[in-house]
Design a protein around this motif. Sequence first.
Motif, PDB file in Angstrom:
ATOM      1  N   MET A   1      24.037  72.042  28.882  1.00 34.85           N
ATOM      2  CA  MET A   1      24.680  72.623  30.055  1.00 34.85           C
ATOM      3  C   MET A   1      25.849  73.513  29.640  1.00 34.85           C
ATOM      4  SD  MET A   1      26.560  70.729  33.298  1.00 34.85           S
ATOM      5  CE  MET A   1      25.089  70.298  34.192  1.00 34.85           C
ATOM      6  N   LYS A   2      25.956  74.654  30.295  1.00 39.18           N
ATOM      7  CA  LYS A   2      27.090  75.550  30.074  1.00 39.18           C
ATOM      8  C   LYS A   2      27.999  75.481  31.306  1.00 39.18           C
ATOM      9  CE  LYS A   2      24.630  78.843  27.116  1.00 39.18           C
ATOM     10  NZ  LYS A   2      24.224  80.257  26.936  1.00 39.18           N
ATOM     11  N   ILE A   3      29.303  75.344  31.054  1.00 41.40           N
ATOM     12  CA  ILE A   3      30.265  75.188  32.143  1.00 41.40           C
ATOM     13  C   ILE A   3      31.374  76.226  32.016  1.00 41.40           C
ATOM     14  CG2 ILE A   3      32.000  73.666  33.188  1.00 41.40           C
ATOM     15  CD1 ILE A   3      30.309  71.286  32.364  1.00 41.40           C
ATOM     16  N   THR A   4      31.695  76.855  33.142  1.00 45.13           N
ATOM     17  CA  THR A   4      32.842  77.746  33.226  1.00 45.13           C
ATOM     18  C   THR A   4      33.851  77.134  34.188  1.00 45.13           C
ATOM     19  OG1 THR A   4      31.648  79.792  32.746  1.00 45.13           O
ATOM     20  CG2 THR A   4      33.672  79.991  34.021  1.00 45.13           C
ATOM     21  N   ILE A   5      35.117  77.169  33.809  1.00 43.15           N
ATOM     22  CA  ILE A   5      36.169  76.650  34.677  1.00 43.15           C
ATOM     23  C   ILE A   5      37.076  77.797  35.085  1.00 43.15           C
ATOM     24  CG2 ILE A   5      38.153  75.105  34.848  1.00 43.15           C
ATOM     25  CD1 ILE A   5      36.647  73.086  33.270  1.00 43.15           C
ATOM     26  N   LEU A   6      37.085  78.081  36.387  1.00 37.45           N
ATOM     27  CA  LEU A   6      37.960  79.113  36.939  1.00 37.45           C
ATOM     28  C   LEU A   6      39.298  78.464  37.277  1.00 37.45           C
ATOM     29  CD1 LEU A   6      35.573  80.926  39.485  1.00 37.45           C
ATOM     30  CD2 LEU A   6      35.925  81.423  37.060  1.00 37.45           C
TER      31      LEU A   6
ATOM     32  N   LEU B   1      29.457  65.536  26.888  1.00 34.50           N
ATOM     33  CA  LEU B   1      28.643  66.015  28.005  1.00 34.50           C
ATOM     34  C   LEU B   1      28.398  67.509  27.898  1.00 34.50           C
ATOM     35  CD1 LEU B   1      30.304  64.002  30.928  1.00 34.50           C
ATOM     36  CD2 LEU B   1      28.173  63.489  29.726  1.00 34.50           C
ATOM     37  N   ILE B   2      29.154  68.143  27.032  1.00 31.56           N
ATOM     38  CA  ILE B   2      29.015  69.588  26.815  1.00 31.56           C
ATOM     39  C   ILE B   2      29.494  69.908  25.401  1.00 31.56           C
ATOM     40  CG2 ILE B   2      31.300  69.981  27.835  1.00 31.56           C
ATOM     41  CD1 ILE B   2      30.363  72.705  28.755  1.00 31.56           C
ATOM     42  N   LYS B   3      28.875  70.889  24.793  1.00 32.06           N
ATOM     43  CA  LYS B   3      29.335  71.347  23.488  1.00 32.06           C
ATOM     44  C   LYS B   3      30.523  72.295  23.699  1.00 32.06           C
ATOM     45  CE  LYS B   3      24.779  71.065  21.327  1.00 32.06           C
ATOM     46  NZ  LYS B   3      23.674  71.834  20.710  1.00 32.06           N
ATOM     47  N   PRO B   4      31.517  72.257  22.813  1.00 30.48           N
ATOM     48  CA  PRO B   4      32.698  73.108  23.000  1.00 30.48           C
ATOM     49  C   PRO B   4      32.370  74.591  23.123  1.00 30.48           C
ATOM     50  CG  PRO B   4      32.836  71.861  20.930  1.00 30.48           C
ATOM     51  CD  PRO B   4      31.622  71.401  21.639  1.00 30.48           C
ATOM     52  N   GLU B   5      31.341  75.043  22.402  1.00 30.36           N
ATOM     53  CA  GLU B   5      30.973  76.472  22.471  1.00 30.36           C
ATOM     54  C   GLU B   5      30.304  76.833  23.800  1.00 30.36           C
ATOM     55  OE1 GLU B   5      27.973  74.396  19.662  1.00 30.36           O
ATOM     56  OE2 GLU B   5      30.132  74.310  20.130  1.00 30.36           O
ATOM     57  N   ASN B   6      29.918  75.817  24.594  1.00 36.42           N
ATOM     58  CA  ASN B   6      29.319  76.067  25.913  1.00 36.42           C
ATOM     59  C   ASN B   6      30.330  75.930  27.046  1.00 36.42           C
ATOM     60  OD1 ASN B   6      26.782  76.601  24.888  1.00 36.42           O
ATOM     61  ND2 ASN B   6      26.110  74.469  25.035  1.00 36.42           N
ATOM     62  N   LEU B   7      31.601  75.889  26.684  1.00 39.11           N
ATOM     63  CA  LEU B   7      32.679  75.801  27.663  1.00 39.11           C
ATOM     64  C   LEU B   7      33.446  77.116  27.703  1.00 39.11           C
ATOM     65  CD1 LEU B   7      34.473  74.043  29.589  1.00 39.11           C
ATOM     66  CD2 LEU B   7      35.798  73.420  27.543  1.00 39.11           C
ATOM     67  N   HIS B   8      33.621  77.643  28.916  1.00 40.55           N
ATOM     68  CA  HIS B   8      34.356  78.897  29.106  1.00 40.55           C
ATOM     69  C   HIS B   8      35.517  78.622  30.055  1.00 40.55           C
ATOM     70  CE1 HIS B   8      34.248  83.386  30.566  1.00 40.55           C
ATOM     71  NE2 HIS B   8      35.362  83.079  29.946  1.00 40.55           N
ATOM     72  N   LEU B   9      36.733  78.837  29.574  1.00 44.11           N
ATOM     73  CA  LEU B   9      37.944  78.602  30.363  1.00 44.11           C
ATOM     74  C   LEU B   9      38.556  79.928  30.782  1.00 44.11           C
ATOM     75  CD1 LEU B   9      39.400  75.839  28.025  1.00 44.11           C
ATOM     76  CD2 LEU B   9      38.398  75.464  30.271  1.00 44.11           C
TER      77      LEU B   9
ATOM     78  N   SER C   1      35.975  76.991  22.108  1.00 40.22           N
ATOM     79  CA  SER C   1      35.530  77.430  23.436  1.00 40.22           C
ATOM     80  C   SER C   1      35.969  78.861  23.718  1.00 40.22           C
ATOM     81  CB  SER C   1      36.086  76.484  24.504  1.00 40.22           C
ATOM     82  OG  SER C   1      35.645  75.162  24.281  1.00 40.22           O
ATOM     83  N   LYS C   2      35.281  79.469  24.658  1.00 43.09           N
ATOM     84  CA  LYS C   2      35.625  80.834  25.067  1.00 43.09           C
ATOM     85  C   LYS C   2      36.764  80.772  26.086  1.00 43.09           C
ATOM     86  CE  LYS C   2      33.693  85.048  27.105  1.00 43.09           C
ATOM     87  NZ  LYS C   2      32.493  85.682  27.697  1.00 43.09           N
TER      88      LYS C   2
ATOM     89  N   GLU D   1      31.048  88.687  33.676  1.00 41.62           N
ATOM     90  CA  GLU D   1      29.834  87.927  33.937  1.00 41.62           C
ATOM     91  C   GLU D   1      30.057  86.472  33.557  1.00 41.62           C
ATOM     92  OE1 GLU D   1      25.053  88.046  32.770  1.00 41.62           O
ATOM     93  OE2 GLU D   1      26.505  89.324  31.728  1.00 41.62           O
ATOM     94  N   LEU D   2      29.427  85.565  34.290  1.00 38.61           N
ATOM     95  CA  LEU D   2      29.550  84.140  34.002  1.00 38.61           C
ATOM     96  C   LEU D   2      28.220  83.610  33.473  1.00 38.61           C
ATOM     97  CD1 LEU D   2      31.588  82.788  37.059  1.00 38.61           C
ATOM     98  CD2 LEU D   2      32.429  83.462  34.811  1.00 38.61           C
ATOM     99  N   ASP D   3      28.197  83.294  32.182  1.00 39.50           N
ATOM    100  CA  ASP D   3      27.016  82.702  31.568  1.00 39.50           C
ATOM    101  C   ASP D   3      27.183  81.188  31.618  1.00 39.50           C
ATOM    102  OD1 ASP D   3      24.729  82.161  30.152  1.00 39.50           O
ATOM    103  OD2 ASP D   3      25.665  82.528  28.189  1.00 39.50           O
ATOM    104  N   ALA D   4      26.878  80.597  32.784  1.00 37.51           N
ATOM    105  CA  ALA D   4      27.116  79.166  32.977  1.00 37.51           C
ATOM    106  C   ALA D   4      26.125  78.582  33.973  1.00 37.51           C
ATOM    107  CB  ALA D   4      28.540  78.940  33.471  1.00 37.51           C
ATOM    108  N   ASP D   5      25.819  77.304  33.781  1.00 37.15           N
ATOM    109  CA  ASP D   5      24.995  76.578  34.754  1.00 37.15           C
ATOM    110  C   ASP D   5      25.860  76.055  35.900  1.00 37.15           C
ATOM    111  OD1 ASP D   5      22.518  76.589  33.085  1.00 37.15           O
ATOM    112  OD2 ASP D   5      23.803  75.429  31.739  1.00 37.15           O
ATOM    113  N   LEU D   6      27.112  75.718  35.561  1.00 37.55           N
ATOM    114  CA  LEU D   6      28.045  75.174  36.542  1.00 37.55           C
ATOM    115  C   LEU D   6      29.373  75.900  36.454  1.00 37.55           C
ATOM    116  CD1 LEU D   6      28.817  72.907  38.623  1.00 37.55           C
ATOM    117  CD2 LEU D   6      29.602  71.563  36.646  1.00 37.55           C
ATOM    118  N   ILE D   7      29.874  76.337  37.608  1.00 38.88           N
ATOM    119  CA  ILE D   7      31.194  76.963  37.690  1.00 38.88           C
ATOM    120  C   ILE D   7      32.110  76.023  38.458  1.00 38.88           C
ATOM    121  CG2 ILE D   7      32.535  78.894  38.598  1.00 38.88           C
ATOM    122  CD1 ILE D   7      28.923  79.522  38.033  1.00 38.88           C
ATOM    123  N   ILE D   8      33.173  75.574  37.811  1.00 40.55           N
ATOM    124  CA  ILE D   8      34.139  74.682  38.460  1.00 40.55           C
ATOM    125  C   ILE D   8      35.339  75.506  38.906  1.00 40.55           C
ATOM    126  CG2 ILE D   8      35.658  72.688  38.164  1.00 40.55           C
ATOM    127  CD1 ILE D   8      33.711  71.593  36.121  1.00 40.55           C
ATOM    128  N   ILE D   9      35.614  75.472  40.203  1.00 40.61           N
ATOM    129  CA  ILE D   9      36.752  76.227  40.755  1.00 40.61           C
ATOM    130  C   ILE D   9      37.954  75.300  40.800  1.00 40.61           C
ATOM    131  CG2 ILE D   9      37.625  77.575  42.675  1.00 40.61           C
ATOM    132  CD1 ILE D   9      34.757  78.163  43.458  1.00 40.61           C
TER     133      ILE D   9
END
Length: 267
Positions: A1-6, A24-32, A50-51, A60-68
Amino acid sequence: MKITILGAGNMGLSFSKSFLKYDLIKPENLHLITRSLSKISKIAEEFPKSKISTFEETQELDADLIIIAVKPQDFLHVAQNFQFTLKKNQMVLSIMAGIKIEKIQQLLNHPLVVRAMPNSPTLLGMGITGYTAANGISFSQLINIERLLNSTGRSVYLENEDLLDGVTALSGSGPAYFYYIIDTMIKAGMEMGIEENLSKLFVQQTMLGAYHLINNSEKSLEELIKDVASKGGTTEAALKTFEDNNFKEILKSGILNAEKRAKELNG
């Protein structure tokens, strides 16, 4: 899973740490993503793999889940000014107080929204989060969200979204009520001549012990109070002062005002 946190503030970063801690997620799949350019270097120290970027440079958001995880007062500005478009299959998890699912869907032009209300003990993995979901969210998608939320403590699903404003007032804001009471007790100790660090030790250990008694006793709260408050004793004198000054009603009124403010945040 890729996660972005806004919104890489306290809550967004505490969620990130929990996800990484429990693999639950690899650090390289986390975008802050942060609004503050000055915070990037500090965040990068904590999340070196992480990015990390600002809202302005994110196209662009390359993520399965975007957390606001932005402040609710800032959400309208963020929603109207970001550069990216959400893809059809991307999930959105909001941890903003007050902002309802329908408003998030409208401002993002996106249907797949889950709304959650965590509290600050998520920093230690001891939080509690109430959450609910929009129509169209599948059971498997909801289970994935719950798995993430449970990494920060416990989670409770609520079918009625309106209850989340009460959860915000009760558990979201709740830690501050306890800090407020503890601070008052410590200062009372100092006024009685007890040195600050010692007063803090007595109060904190008392709070910790009382918590464990509640969890491990079959007695009701009223019975536990009576166990301490013997007739004509010191505890009874304190409790009488609380009652005479309507302390319960004041505390309850504050919590209800927190719920009212949560409702106001939706606009």
